[in-house]
Design a protein around this motif. Structure first.
Motif, mmCIF file in Angstrom:
data_model
loop_
_atom_site.group_PDB
_atom_site.id
_atom_site.type_symbol
_atom_site.label_atom_id
_atom_site.label_comp_id
_atom_site.label_asym_id
_atom_site.label_seq_id
_atom_site.Cartn_x
_atom_site.Cartn_y
_atom_site.Cartn_z
ATOM 1 N N LEU A 167 33.207 -10.456 43.932
ATOM 2 C CA LEU A 167 31.996 -9.665 43.747
ATOM 3 C C LEU A 167 30.826 -10.480 44.287
ATOM 4 C CD1 LEU A 167 30.987 -7.469 40.796
ATOM 5 C CD2 LEU A 167 29.353 -9.160 41.641
ATOM 6 N N TRP A 168 30.071 -9.866 45.189
ATOM 7 C CA TRP A 168 28.918 -10.539 45.786
ATOM 8 C C TRP A 168 27.634 -9.961 45.208
ATOM 9 C CZ3 TRP A 168 30.088 -10.411 51.798
ATOM 10 C CH2 TRP A 168 31.286 -11.097 52.039
ATOM 11 N N PHE A 169 26.777 -10.835 44.689
ATOM 12 C CA PHE A 169 25.438 -10.439 44.267
ATOM 13 C C PHE A 169 24.553 -10.476 45.511
ATOM 14 C CE2 PHE A 169 27.207 -11.937 40.266
ATOM 15 C CZ PHE A 169 26.679 -11.058 39.331
ATOM 16 N N VAL A 170 24.156 -9.305 45.998
ATOM 17 C CA VAL A 170 23.331 -9.228 47.209
ATOM 18 C C VAL A 170 21.867 -9.228 46.775
ATOM 19 C CG1 VAL A 170 22.798 -7.921 49.294
ATOM 20 C CG2 VAL A 170 25.140 -7.912 48.387
ATOM 21 N N VAL A 171 21.191 -10.339 47.021
ATOM 22 C CA VAL A 171 19.790 -10.476 46.627
ATOM 23 C C VAL A 171 18.926 -9.730 47.651
ATOM 24 C CG1 VAL A 171 17.925 -12.086 46.129
ATOM 25 C CG2 VAL A 171 20.293 -12.718 45.583
ATOM 26 N N SER A 172 18.235 -8.695 47.172
ATOM 27 C CA SER A 172 17.434 -7.846 48.063
ATOM 28 C C SER A 172 16.007 -8.375 48.176
ATOM 29 C CB SER A 172 17.390 -6.413 47.521
ATOM 30 O OG SER A 172 18.688 -5.881 47.458
ATOM 31 N N LEU A 176 23.014 -20.533 41.031
ATOM 32 C CA LEU A 176 23.209 -21.318 39.809
ATOM 33 C C LEU A 176 24.021 -20.528 38.776
ATOM 34 C CD1 LEU A 176 19.627 -22.834 39.391
ATOM 35 C CD2 LEU A 176 21.737 -24.134 39.812
ATOM 36 N N ALA A 177 23.709 -19.237 38.653
ATOM 37 C CA ALA A 177 24.363 -18.396 37.645
ATOM 38 C C ALA A 177 25.850 -18.199 37.926
ATOM 39 C CB ALA A 177 23.667 -17.040 37.567
ATOM 40 N N VAL A 178 26.245 -18.141 39.202
ATOM 41 C CA VAL A 178 27.643 -17.815 39.534
ATOM 42 C C VAL A 178 28.493 -19.038 39.885
ATOM 43 C CG1 VAL A 178 26.977 -15.506 40.309
ATOM 44 C CG2 VAL A 178 27.250 -17.325 42.009
ATOM 45 N N LYS A 179 27.904 -20.224 39.840
ATOM 46 C CA LYS A 179 28.629 -21.416 40.324
ATOM 47 C C LYS A 179 29.930 -21.684 39.570
ATOM 48 C CE LYS A 179 26.350 -25.066 37.742
ATOM 49 N NZ LYS A 179 25.555 -26.253 37.770
ATOM 50 N N ASN A 180 30.041 -21.240 38.324
ATOM 51 C CA ASN A 180 31.265 -21.460 37.549
ATOM 52 C C ASN A 180 32.203 -20.252 37.539
ATOM 53 O OD1 ASN A 180 30.586 -24.129 36.769
ATOM 54 N ND2 ASN A 180 29.163 -23.291 35.260
ATOM 55 N N TYR A 181 31.919 -19.278 38.387
ATOM 56 C CA TYR A 181 32.740 -18.072 38.484
ATOM 57 C C TYR A 181 33.320 -18.000 39.897
ATOM 58 C CZ TYR A 181 30.294 -16.676 34.229
ATOM 59 O OH TYR A 181 29.771 -16.628 32.953
ATOM 60 N N LYS A 201 35.197 -16.060 41.510
ATOM 61 C CA LYS A 201 35.275 -14.773 42.217
ATOM 62 C C LYS A 201 33.905 -14.150 42.476
ATOM 63 C CE LYS A 201 39.851 -13.221 40.738
ATOM 64 N NZ LYS A 201 40.549 -12.090 40.097
ATOM 65 N N MET A 202 32.846 -14.837 42.090
ATOM 66 C CA MET A 202 31.487 -14.328 42.311
ATOM 67 C C MET A 202 30.765 -15.210 43.305
ATOM 68 S SD MET A 202 30.168 -13.425 38.472
ATOM 69 C CE MET A 202 31.289 -12.777 37.244
ATOM 70 N N ARG A 203 29.897 -14.586 44.102
ATOM 71 C CA ARG A 203 29.080 -15.393 44.994
ATOM 72 C C ARG A 203 27.727 -14.720 45.229
ATOM 73 N NH1 ARG A 203 31.266 -14.752 51.220
ATOM 74 N NH2 ARG A 203 29.099 -14.951 51.773
ATOM 75 N N ALA A 204 26.761 -15.530 45.600
ATOM 76 C CA ALA A 204 25.424 -15.040 45.929
ATOM 77 C C ALA A 204 25.382 -14.759 47.430
ATOM 78 C CB ALA A 204 24.383 -16.085 45.553
ATOM 79 N N SER A 205 24.746 -13.674 47.800
ATOM 80 C CA SER A 205 24.636 -13.327 49.218
ATOM 81 C C SER A 205 23.172 -13.134 49.610
ATOM 82 C CB SER A 205 25.408 -12.034 49.508
ATOM 83 O OG SER A 205 25.144 -11.595 50.822
ATOM 84 N N ASN A 206 22.813 -13.767 50.712
ATOM 85 C CA ASN A 206 21.451 -13.612 51.255
ATOM 86 C C ASN A 206 21.473 -12.763 52.529
ATOM 87 O OD1 ASN A 206 22.607 -15.305 53.114
ATOM 88 N ND2 ASN A 206 21.023 -16.883 53.003
ATOM 89 N N VAL A 207 22.508 -11.934 52.685
ATOM 90 C CA VAL A 207 22.700 -11.163 53.915
ATOM 91 C C VAL A 207 21.465 -10.337 54.284
ATOM 92 C CG1 VAL A 207 23.831 -9.212 52.734
ATOM 93 C CG2 VAL A 207 24.245 -9.605 55.155
ATOM 94 N N GLU A 208 20.740 -9.829 53.293
ATOM 95 C CA GLU A 208 19.588 -8.977 53.600
ATOM 96 C C GLU A 208 18.355 -9.765 54.028
ATOM 97 O OE1 GLU A 208 20.403 -4.816 51.352
ATOM 98 O OE2 GLU A 208 18.986 -6.145 50.367
ATOM 99 N N MET A 259 19.173 -14.888 26.771
ATOM 100 C CA MET A 259 19.308 -13.787 27.728
ATOM 101 C C MET A 259 19.670 -14.242 29.134
ATOM 102 S SD MET A 259 15.967 -11.666 26.618
ATOM 103 C CE MET A 259 15.663 -11.279 24.907
ATOM 104 N N LEU A 260 19.605 -15.548 29.364
ATOM 105 C CA LEU A 260 19.800 -16.081 30.710
ATOM 106 C C LEU A 260 20.983 -17.044 30.746
ATOM 107 C CD1 LEU A 260 16.072 -16.945 31.481
ATOM 108 C CD2 LEU A 260 17.341 -14.978 32.347
ATOM 109 N N PRO A 261 21.679 -17.109 31.888
ATOM 110 C CA PRO A 261 22.661 -18.182 32.033
ATOM 111 C C PRO A 261 21.930 -19.517 31.848
ATOM 112 C CG PRO A 261 22.835 -16.611 33.845
ATOM 113 C CD PRO A 261 21.594 -16.260 33.072
ATOM 114 N N PRO A 262 22.559 -20.509 31.204
ATOM 115 C CA PRO A 262 21.862 -21.776 30.903
ATOM 116 C C PRO A 262 21.195 -22.410 32.122
ATOM 117 C CG PRO A 262 24.020 -21.747 29.866
ATOM 118 C CD PRO A 262 23.931 -20.511 30.701
ATOM 119 N N GLU A 263 21.878 -22.371 33.282
ATOM 120 C CA GLU A 263 21.323 -22.985 34.496
ATOM 121 C C GLU A 263 20.058 -22.259 34.956
ATOM 122 O OE1 GLU A 263 25.785 -23.299 34.334
ATOM 123 O OE2 GLU A 263 24.353 -21.648 34.204
ATOM 124 N N VAL A 264 20.034 -20.950 34.763
ATOM 125 C CA VAL A 264 18.856 -20.154 35.155
ATOM 126 C C VAL A 264 17.711 -20.420 34.185
ATOM 127 C CG1 VAL A 264 17.957 -17.812 35.477
ATOM 128 C CG2 VAL A 264 20.245 -18.408 36.318
#
Length: 194
Positions: free
Chosen positions: A34-39, A62-67, A69-76, A178-183
Protein backbone atom coordinates in the motif's frame (compact mmCIF):
# COMPACT_ATOMS: atom_id res chain seq x y z
CA UNK A 1 1.90 -8.72 -11.40
CA UNK A 2 2.42 -6.85 -8.13
CA UNK A 3 -0.82 -5.52 -6.62
CA UNK A 4 -0.53 -2.03 -5.17
CA UNK A 5 -3.14 -0.07 -3.26
CA UNK A 6 -2.90 3.70 -3.63
CA UNK A 7 -4.06 5.76 -0.66
CA UNK A 8 -4.05 9.40 -1.78
CA UNK A 9 -4.13 12.27 0.69
CA UNK A 10 -2.65 15.44 2.04
CA UNK A 11 -1.52 13.61 5.21
CA UNK A 12 -1.38 16.95 6.97
CA UNK A 13 -0.41 15.20 9.27
CA UNK A 14 -0.60 11.43 8.84
CA UNK A 15 -2.25 9.94 11.96
CA UNK A 16 -2.96 6.56 13.50
CA UNK A 17 -6.33 6.38 11.76
CA UNK A 18 -4.53 6.28 8.41
CA UNK A 19 -2.25 3.47 9.61
CA UNK A 20 -5.06 1.42 11.15
CA UNK A 21 -7.03 1.64 7.91
CA UNK A 22 -4.02 0.87 5.69
CA UNK A 23 -3.04 -2.13 7.82
CA UNK A 24 -6.62 -3.45 7.83
CA UNK A 25 -6.84 -3.22 4.03
CA UNK A 26 -3.48 -4.94 3.57
CA UNK A 27 -4.42 -7.75 5.96
CA UNK A 28 -7.88 -8.26 4.40
CA UNK A 29 -7.12 -8.09 0.68
CA UNK A 30 -4.71 -9.61 -1.81
CA UNK A 31 -2.60 -6.44 -2.05
CA UNK A 32 1.17 -6.79 -1.96
CA UNK A 33 1.81 -3.18 -0.89
CA UNK A 34 0.00 0.00 0.00
CA UNK A 35 1.46 3.33 -1.08
CA UNK A 36 0.57 6.56 0.70
CA UNK A 37 0.55 9.07 -2.18
CA UNK A 38 1.26 12.49 -0.68
CA UNK A 39 -0.68 15.03 -2.75
CA UNK A 40 0.90 18.47 -3.18
CA UNK A 41 -2.51 19.97 -3.91
CA UNK A 42 -5.93 18.38 -3.93
CA UNK A 43 -8.10 20.33 -6.41
CA UNK A 44 -10.93 20.32 -3.84
CA UNK A 45 -8.89 21.64 -0.89
CA UNK A 46 -7.36 24.95 0.11
CA UNK A 47 -3.55 24.87 0.07
CA UNK A 48 -3.09 27.54 2.79
CA UNK A 49 -3.14 25.14 5.75
CA UNK A 50 -0.78 22.61 4.13
CA UNK A 51 2.71 22.05 5.45
CA UNK A 52 5.39 21.97 2.77
CA UNK A 53 5.31 18.86 0.59
CA UNK A 54 8.62 17.51 1.88
CA UNK A 55 7.53 17.89 5.54
CA UNK A 56 4.38 15.86 4.93
CA UNK A 57 6.37 13.26 2.98
CA UNK A 58 8.91 13.06 5.84
CA UNK A 59 6.09 12.37 8.31
CA UNK A 60 4.61 9.62 6.12
CA UNK A 61 8.06 8.03 5.71
CA UNK A 62 8.55 8.09 9.48
CA UNK A 63 5.07 6.66 10.08
CA UNK A 64 5.48 3.68 7.71
CA UNK A 65 9.14 2.80 8.35
CA UNK A 66 8.19 -0.20 10.53
CA UNK A 67 5.56 -1.52 8.10
CA UNK A 68 7.30 -3.47 5.30
CA UNK A 69 4.21 -3.49 3.05
CA UNK A 70 3.64 0.28 3.28
CA UNK A 71 5.57 3.04 1.61
CA UNK A 72 5.44 6.79 1.09
CA UNK A 73 5.17 8.04 -2.48
CA UNK A 74 6.09 11.48 -3.78
CA UNK A 75 5.01 10.63 -7.35
CA UNK A 76 2.72 13.67 -7.56
CA UNK A 77 5.50 16.11 -6.62
CA UNK A 78 6.82 16.07 -10.19
CA UNK A 79 3.41 16.10 -11.91
CA UNK A 80 1.41 19.22 -12.85
CA UNK A 81 -0.69 20.78 -10.09
CA UNK A 82 -3.38 20.59 -8.93
CA UNK A 83 -3.06 16.81 -8.77
CA UNK A 84 -5.67 14.79 -10.62
CA UNK A 85 -5.92 11.11 -9.73
CA UNK A 86 -6.42 9.99 -13.32
CA UNK A 87 -3.18 11.71 -14.41
CA UNK A 88 -1.23 10.12 -11.56
CA UNK A 89 -2.61 6.67 -12.39
CA UNK A 90 -1.72 7.10 -16.07
CA UNK A 91 1.83 8.05 -15.10
CA UNK A 92 2.16 5.11 -12.67
CA UNK A 93 0.90 2.61 -15.26
CA UNK A 94 3.54 3.83 -17.71
CA UNK A 95 6.33 3.76 -15.13
CA UNK A 96 5.37 0.44 -13.48
CA UNK A 97 3.85 -1.66 -16.25
CA UNK A 98 4.35 -4.80 -14.13
CA UNK A 99 2.13 -3.42 -11.32
CA UNK A 100 -1.63 -3.42 -10.93
CA UNK A 101 -3.01 -0.39 -9.07
CA UNK A 102 -6.16 -0.10 -6.97
CA UNK A 103 -7.45 3.18 -5.66
CA UNK A 104 -8.42 3.39 -1.96
CA UNK A 105 -10.96 6.04 -0.98
CA UNK A 106 -13.47 6.90 1.71
CA UNK A 107 -17.16 6.25 1.15
CA UNK A 108 -17.86 9.99 1.36
CA UNK A 109 -16.00 10.46 -1.95
CA UNK A 110 -18.57 8.45 -3.89
CA UNK A 111 -21.05 11.34 -3.94
CA UNK A 112 -18.50 13.59 -5.67
CA UNK A 113 -16.75 11.03 -7.83
CA UNK A 114 -18.62 12.25 -10.92
CA UNK A 115 -16.88 15.65 -10.45
CA UNK A 116 -13.40 14.11 -10.67
CA UNK A 117 -11.42 14.61 -13.88
CA UNK A 118 -12.24 11.80 -16.35
CA UNK A 119 -14.21 9.96 -13.65
CA UNK A 120 -15.81 7.51 -16.10
CA UNK A 121 -12.39 6.45 -17.44
CA UNK A 122 -11.08 6.20 -13.88
CA UNK A 123 -13.87 3.85 -12.81
CA UNK A 124 -13.82 1.83 -16.02
CA UNK A 125 -10.08 1.13 -15.93
CA UNK A 126 -9.26 0.90 -12.22
CA UNK A 127 -10.38 -1.12 -9.24
CA UNK A 128 -11.58 1.14 -6.42
CA UNK A 129 -11.72 0.00 -2.80
CA UNK A 130 -14.14 1.97 -0.64
CA UNK A 131 -13.76 2.12 3.14
CA UNK A 132 -16.55 3.36 5.46
CA UNK A 133 -16.60 6.94 6.71
CA UNK A 134 -18.75 8.82 9.20
CA UNK A 135 -21.16 11.13 7.39
CA UNK A 136 -22.05 14.56 8.74
CA UNK A 137 -25.16 14.87 6.64
CA UNK A 138 -27.51 12.52 4.88
CA UNK A 139 -26.06 9.47 3.17
CA UNK A 140 -26.96 9.47 -0.53
CA UNK A 141 -27.33 6.45 -2.77
CA UNK A 142 -24.44 6.80 -5.18
CA UNK A 143 -24.77 5.70 -8.79
CA UNK A 144 -21.52 3.78 -8.29
CA UNK A 145 -22.68 1.45 -5.51
CA UNK A 146 -23.21 -1.48 -7.90
CA UNK A 147 -20.31 -0.85 -10.29
CA UNK A 148 -18.20 -3.95 -10.99
CA UNK A 149 -14.89 -2.10 -10.39
CA UNK A 150 -15.95 -0.75 -7.01
CA UNK A 151 -15.73 -2.93 -3.92
CA UNK A 152 -16.43 -2.14 -0.30
CA UNK A 153 -14.28 -3.22 2.63
CA UNK A 154 -15.69 -3.33 6.16
CA UNK A 155 -12.74 -1.55 7.71
CA UNK A 156 -13.04 0.05 11.15
CA UNK A 157 -14.57 3.53 11.10
CA UNK A 158 -12.04 5.90 12.63
CA UNK A 159 -13.40 9.26 13.73
CA UNK A 160 -10.13 11.14 13.64
CA UNK A 161 -9.25 13.97 11.33
CA UNK A 162 -6.04 15.81 10.49
CA UNK A 163 -7.99 19.09 10.76
CA UNK A 164 -8.95 18.26 14.34
CA UNK A 165 -5.35 17.32 15.16
CA UNK A 166 -4.04 20.60 13.68
CA UNK A 167 -6.57 22.58 15.73
CA UNK A 168 -5.58 20.74 18.90
CA UNK A 169 -1.89 21.45 18.26
CA UNK A 170 -2.70 25.12 17.67
CA UNK A 171 -4.46 25.33 21.04
CA UNK A 172 -1.73 23.45 22.93
CA UNK A 173 -3.66 20.21 23.50
CA UNK A 174 -2.03 16.78 23.72
CA UNK A 175 -2.20 14.88 20.41
CA UNK A 176 0.37 12.19 21.27
CA UNK A 177 -2.17 9.28 21.26
CA UNK A 178 -3.44 10.29 17.80
CA UNK A 179 -0.11 10.21 15.99
CA UNK A 180 2.50 7.55 15.28
CA UNK A 181 5.27 8.17 17.88
CA UNK A 182 7.81 9.20 15.21
CA UNK A 183 5.36 11.75 13.77
CA UNK A 184 4.59 13.13 17.22
CA UNK A 185 8.33 13.59 17.87
CA UNK A 186 8.77 15.26 14.47
CA UNK A 187 5.98 17.75 15.19
CA UNK A 188 6.75 18.22 18.89
CA UNK A 189 10.11 19.82 18.22
CA UNK A 190 8.73 22.17 15.55
CA UNK A 191 6.45 25.16 15.22
CA UNK A 192 4.25 23.36 12.67
CA UNK A 193 0.49 23.97 13.02
CA UNK A 194 1.02 26.46 15.89
Amino acid sequence: MKKIGLFFGSFNPIHIGHLILANYILENSDMDELWFVVSPQNPFKDKKSLLKDHNRLDMVQLAVKNYPKMRASNVEFSLPQPSYTIDTLTYLHEKYSDHSFSLIMGEDNLDNLHKWKNSETLIKNHHIIIYPRVFDGEKKDSEYLQHENISFIKAPVIELSATEIRNMIKTGKNVRPMLPPEVFDYLDGSSFYK
